[in-house]
Scaffold this motif. Structure first.
Motif, PDB file in Angstrom:
ATOM      1  N   LYS A 110       0.759  -1.095   0.083  1.00 32.86           N
ATOM      2  CA  LYS A 110      -0.062   0.084  -0.185  1.00 32.86           C
ATOM      3  C   LYS A 110       1.019   1.129  -0.229  1.00 32.86           C
TER       4      LYS A 110
ATOM      5  N   PRO B  79     -13.766  11.462 -12.082  1.00 36.28           N
ATOM      6  CA  PRO B  79     -12.940  10.742 -11.104  1.00 36.28           C
ATOM      7  C   PRO B  79     -12.981   9.199 -11.184  1.00 36.28           C
TER       8      PRO B  79
ATOM      9  N   PRO C 276      -4.755   1.620   0.004  1.00 35.93           N
ATOM     10  CA  PRO C 276      -3.763   2.577   0.541  1.00 35.93           C
ATOM     11  C   PRO C 276      -4.596   3.932   1.190  1.00 35.93           C
ATOM     12  N   PRO C 277      -4.417   4.429   2.249  1.00 38.44           N
ATOM     13  CA  PRO C 277      -4.734   5.432   2.938  1.00 38.44           C
ATOM     14  C   PRO C 277      -4.604   6.782   1.963  1.00 38.44           C
ATOM     15  N   LEU C 278      -3.705   6.804   1.198  1.00 43.29           N
ATOM     16  CA  LEU C 278      -3.286   7.824   0.311  1.00 43.29           C
ATOM     17  C   LEU C 278      -4.521   7.849  -0.895  1.00 43.29           C
ATOM     18  N   VAL C 279      -4.680   6.631  -1.262  1.00 45.95           N
ATOM     19  CA  VAL C 279      -5.873   6.375  -2.065  1.00 45.95           C
ATOM     20  C   VAL C 279      -7.129   6.994  -1.772  1.00 45.95           C
TER      21      VAL C 279
ATOM     22  N   ILE D 259      -7.141  10.689  -1.611  1.00 50.50           N
ATOM     23  CA  ILE D 259      -7.168  11.264  -2.786  1.00 50.50           C
ATOM     24  C   ILE D 259      -8.472  11.238  -3.421  1.00 50.50           C
ATOM     25  N   LEU D 260      -8.939  10.052  -3.380  1.00 52.04           N
ATOM     26  CA  LEU D 260     -10.446   9.957  -3.935  1.00 52.04           C
ATOM     27  C   LEU D 260     -11.531  10.681  -3.159  1.00 52.04           C
TER      28      LEU D 260
ATOM     29  N   PHE E 171     -10.478  14.625  -4.275  1.00 52.14           N
ATOM     30  CA  PHE E 171     -10.730  14.965  -5.526  1.00 52.14           C
ATOM     31  C   PHE E 171     -11.830  14.338  -6.391  1.00 52.14           C
ATOM     32  N   ALA E 172     -12.615  13.425  -5.727  1.00 54.03           N
ATOM     33  CA  ALA E 172     -13.742  12.815  -6.462  1.00 54.03           C
ATOM     34  C   ALA E 172     -15.004  13.417  -6.230  1.00 54.03           C
TER      35      ALA E 172
ATOM     36  N   LYS F  12       1.056   9.106  12.327  1.00 54.08           N
ATOM     37  CA  LYS F  12       1.991   9.278  11.148  1.00 54.08           C
ATOM     38  C   LYS F  12       1.307   9.598  10.075  1.00 54.08           C
TER      39      LYS F  12
ATOM     40  N   ALA G 295       0.497  12.950   8.002  1.00 53.07           N
ATOM     41  CA  ALA G 295       1.673  13.597   6.941  1.00 53.07           C
ATOM     42  C   ALA G 295       0.908  13.491   5.640  1.00 53.07           C
ATOM     43  N   LEU G 296       0.133  12.451   5.374  1.00 54.53           N
ATOM     44  CA  LEU G 296      -0.335  12.363   4.015  1.00 54.53           C
ATOM     45  C   LEU G 296      -1.140  13.552   3.653  1.00 54.53           C
TER      46      LEU G 296
ATOM     47  N   SER H 282      -0.681  16.415   3.604  1.00 54.31           N
ATOM     48  CA  SER H 282       0.262  17.588   2.948  1.00 54.31           C
ATOM     49  C   SER H 282      -0.123  17.201   1.504  1.00 54.31           C
ATOM     50  N   VAL H 283      -0.286  15.935   1.227  1.00 53.78           N
ATOM     51  CA  VAL H 283      -0.462  15.796  -0.471  1.00 53.78           C
ATOM     52  C   VAL H 283      -1.739  16.569  -0.924  1.00 53.78           C
TER      53      VAL H 283
ATOM     54  N   LEU I 267       4.543  18.331   7.943  1.00 51.18           N
ATOM     55  CA  LEU I 267       5.070  18.010   6.536  1.00 51.18           C
ATOM     56  C   LEU I 267       4.943  19.103   5.671  1.00 51.18           C
TER      57      LEU I 267
ATOM     58  N   GLN J  77       7.629  21.821   3.881  1.00 45.06           N
ATOM     59  CA  GLN J  77       7.851  21.718   2.306  1.00 45.06           C
ATOM     60  C   GLN J  77       7.716  23.164   1.778  1.00 45.06           C
TER      61      GLN J  77
END
Lengths: 225, 228
Positions: free
Chosen positions: A165, A192, B78-81, B84-85, B88-89, B170, B173-174, B176-177, B184, B188
Motif C-alpha cells: 500500500k 473521477p 492505501p490511505p493515500l488512495v 485522494i479519492l 478529488f472525486a 504518522k 503527514a499524508l 500534505s498531499v 510536513l 515543504q
C-alpha cells in the motif's frame, strides 16, 4: 442516480484509461517486488544481529535504529531523502530515493517481527540441535528460523501488505505507478472514474491477502496460539 | 577538510537563521498535527469499538458480513488512495470538503477499521463463560459488555491498538498531499521558499519528538503483555 454512475463509474472513461492504469499497476508491482525483499533482508539481518550477539551495545544500537525509524512517517522519510539529498550534491533518481527510504523504515518493522519470532523459540530447541552436532548456523537455518517464520507469518504478511500500500507514496515523487496514473487520467479527462478504478484495483489485489491474514489469525486463535 | 565539510553540512541542513525564521510557521503546524491526531484517535477508537460491539451483538449474518466488509475494504486500500479519492472525486458531485476535514474523516474511518479488528480479536480471545457468568449475576447484555467484556478485550489488545494509533498519527503527514498545512506540508512550503532543506530537518526532528515517546510506550506495553 444516472448522473452519479456517469461521474464515478463511467464505462467509456474506464475503457479509455484502463491500459494506462494497468501500466501503472505494473510499476506498482515492480516497486513492491523491489522494496519488500530489501526490507525483509535488512530486517532479517538486524533481527539475527540482535538475537545472536552477546554485546549489549549492538542490541541497544539496533533498538535505537528500530524505534527511530518507527517514529518517522514514511512520507516524511521519502520527502526528506529525495528533496534534501540534492542540497549536498547527490541526485538520486526517484526509484533509488524511494528504495532507500523504504528500506530504512521497513527493515525496522521486519526486524521487530522476526526478533519476536526468534526469541519465542525456546532455548532448549537450540541446545538440542547443537547437541546433535549441528553448527550454530545450521541450527539457525534448519531449526530456529523455519519455526520463527511460521509463527510470525500473519505479521510478516500484514507488514508486506502495508508496504505494498505504501508504494502509492511514489506518486508524490511523480513516479507513474497506479495512483499517479489514475490522478493524471482524472485531471486530463475531468472525471473521477480513474480514481475509483484505481481504488478498485488495489482492493481486488489486496482483499484476498487481508482475508487470508484474518482467517490465519482466527484459526490460530481457535487453536489457542 | 572534514571540519569544513561538517560546518557546511550543518549550514545546509540545520541553518540557525532559517530555523529562526521558519520555526513559528512549522511550530504552528505542530499544533494542527496534534489536534487532528487526537481527534482521529478518539473518533477511530470510539467507532471501531462500537463496530466490534455491534458485530458481537447482532444475530444478523448480513450485518456481520457488512461490518467485516467495511473493515476489509479499508484495510486493503492505501490511505493515500482513499484520501485522494475523497478529496478529488467528491467535488464532481458538488460535495467539496476542505483538506483538514478530508484528512480527519479518512484517517478516522481507516483507524476505526483497524481498531474493530483489534477489539474483535480481544473479544474472541475471552472465554465464552465470561459473558455467561456476567449475565447470570443479573447484569443485562449491555452491562456485561461495558463492565466485563470490553474492559478485558481492550486491555488484551492494547499493544496493537497503540500501534494502530501511532500509525494514524504518522498518516496525518499524508494530509500534505492534499494541501493540509500540517508539519510536513508547512515544512515543504518553507523549504522551497528558502531553497534550503533546514525546515525538512526540523520537521523530521519534530516528528521524532512527537512519536518516539509513543513508540517507547508501545514497546513497554508489548513487554508487559509478554510477561503476563
Amino acid at each position: 442516480m444516472q448522473e452519479i454512475l456517469d461521474t464515478f463509474f463511467n464505462p467509456a472513461v474506464a475503457v479509455q484509461v484502463l491500459p494506462m492504469l494497468l501500466s501503472g499497476l505494473w510499476m506498482t508491482v515492480k516497486l513492491a517486488a523491489l522494496i519488500i525483499p530489501l526490507g525483509l533482508l535488512g530486517g532479517l539481518a538486524l533481527a539475527l544481529a540482535h538475537t545472536q550477539t552477546r554485546s549489549r551495545k549492538v542490541r541497544i544500537a539496533i533498538n535505537l535504529y528500530v524505534d527511530f525509524f518507527r517514529s518517522f512517517p514514511q512520507l516524511v522519510l521519502v520527502i526528506f531523502v529525495s528533496f534534501a539529498t540534492p542540497f549536498i550534491g547527490i541526485e538520486l533518481s526517484p526509484v533509488v530515493a524511494l528504495a532507500i527510504s523504504f528500506m530504512l523504515s521497513t527493515s525496522a518493522y521486519y526486524c521487530e517481527i522476526l526478533r519476536a519470532g526468534i526469541t519465542a523459540i525456546p532455548a532448549g530447541q537450540t541446545e538440542a540441535a547443537r547437541s546433535t552436532g549441528m553448527s550454530a548456523t545450521q541450527t539457525l537455518r534448519h531449526v530456529v528460523l523455519p519455526q520463527a517464520f511460521r509463527n510470525v507469518l500473519p505479521d510478516l504478511l500484514g507488514n508486506s501488505i502495508e508496504i505494498f500500500k505504501g508504494t502509492s507514496l511514489a506518486s508524490v515523487l511523480g513516479m507513474s505507478e497506479l495512483l499517479y496514473s489514475a490522478q493524471s487520467a482524472q485531471s486530463v479527462l475531468f472525471n473521477p472514474t480513474p480514481l475509483v478504478l484505481a481504488a478498485a484495483i488495489y482492493l481486488a489485489l489486496l482483499w484476498p491477502a487481508v482475508r487470508f491474514i484474518s482467517a490465519l489469525e482466527s484459526s490460530r486463535r481457535a487453536q489457542g496460539g | 577538510m572534514s571540519q569544513a565539510a561538517d560546518s557546511g553540512l550543518i549550514h545546509t541542513f540545520f541553518n540557525a537563521d532559517i530555523v529562526r525564521q521558519t520555526s513559528p510557521m512549522v511550530m504552528e503546524a505542530v499544533g494542527q498535527t496534534i489536534a487532528i491526531g487526537v481527534l482521529v484517535i478518539v473518533a477511530g477508537i470510539l467507532l471501531g469499538t462500537a463496530l466490534a460491539t455491534w458485530r458481537f451483538h447482532t444475530q444478523s449474518r448480513v450485518l456481520r458480513a457488512l461490518i467485516v466488509g467495511y473493515v476489509d475494504v479499508l484495510r486493503a486500500m492505501p490511505p493515500l488512495v482513499i484520501l485522494i479519492l475523497v478529496y478529488f472525486a467528491l467535488p464532481y458531485v458538488n460535495i467539496s470538503i476542505g483538506s483538514v476535514l478530508a484528512t480527519f474523516l479518512c484517517l478516522s474511518v481507516i483507524l476505526s477499521a483497524f481498531i474493530e479488528e483489534c477489539v474483535w480479536s480481544g473479544i474472541m480471545t475471552l472465554p465464552k463463560g465470561q459473558m455467561e457468568a456476567a449475565r447470570s449475576t443479573g447484569m443485562s447484555w449491555w452491562q456485561s459488555m461495558r463492565h466485563v467484556i470490553l474492559p478485558q478485550a481492550l486491555r488484551l489488545s492494547l499493544p496493537q491498538i497503540t500501534n494502530r494509533c501511532i500509525a494514524a498519527i504518522k498518516n496525518t503527514a499524508l494530509g500534505s498531499v492534499i494541501g493540509f498545512a500540517e508539519i510536513l506540508g508547512s515544512a515543504q512550503a518553507a523549504s522551497s521558499d528558502y531553497a534550503n532543506p533546514t525546515p525538512l530537518t526540523l520537521c523530521a526532528i519534530l516528528y521524532i519528538g512527537l512519536i518516539y515517546p509513543l513508540v517507547l510506550a508501545s514497546r513497554y506495553l508489548e513487554h508487559r503483555a509478554g510477561i503476563r
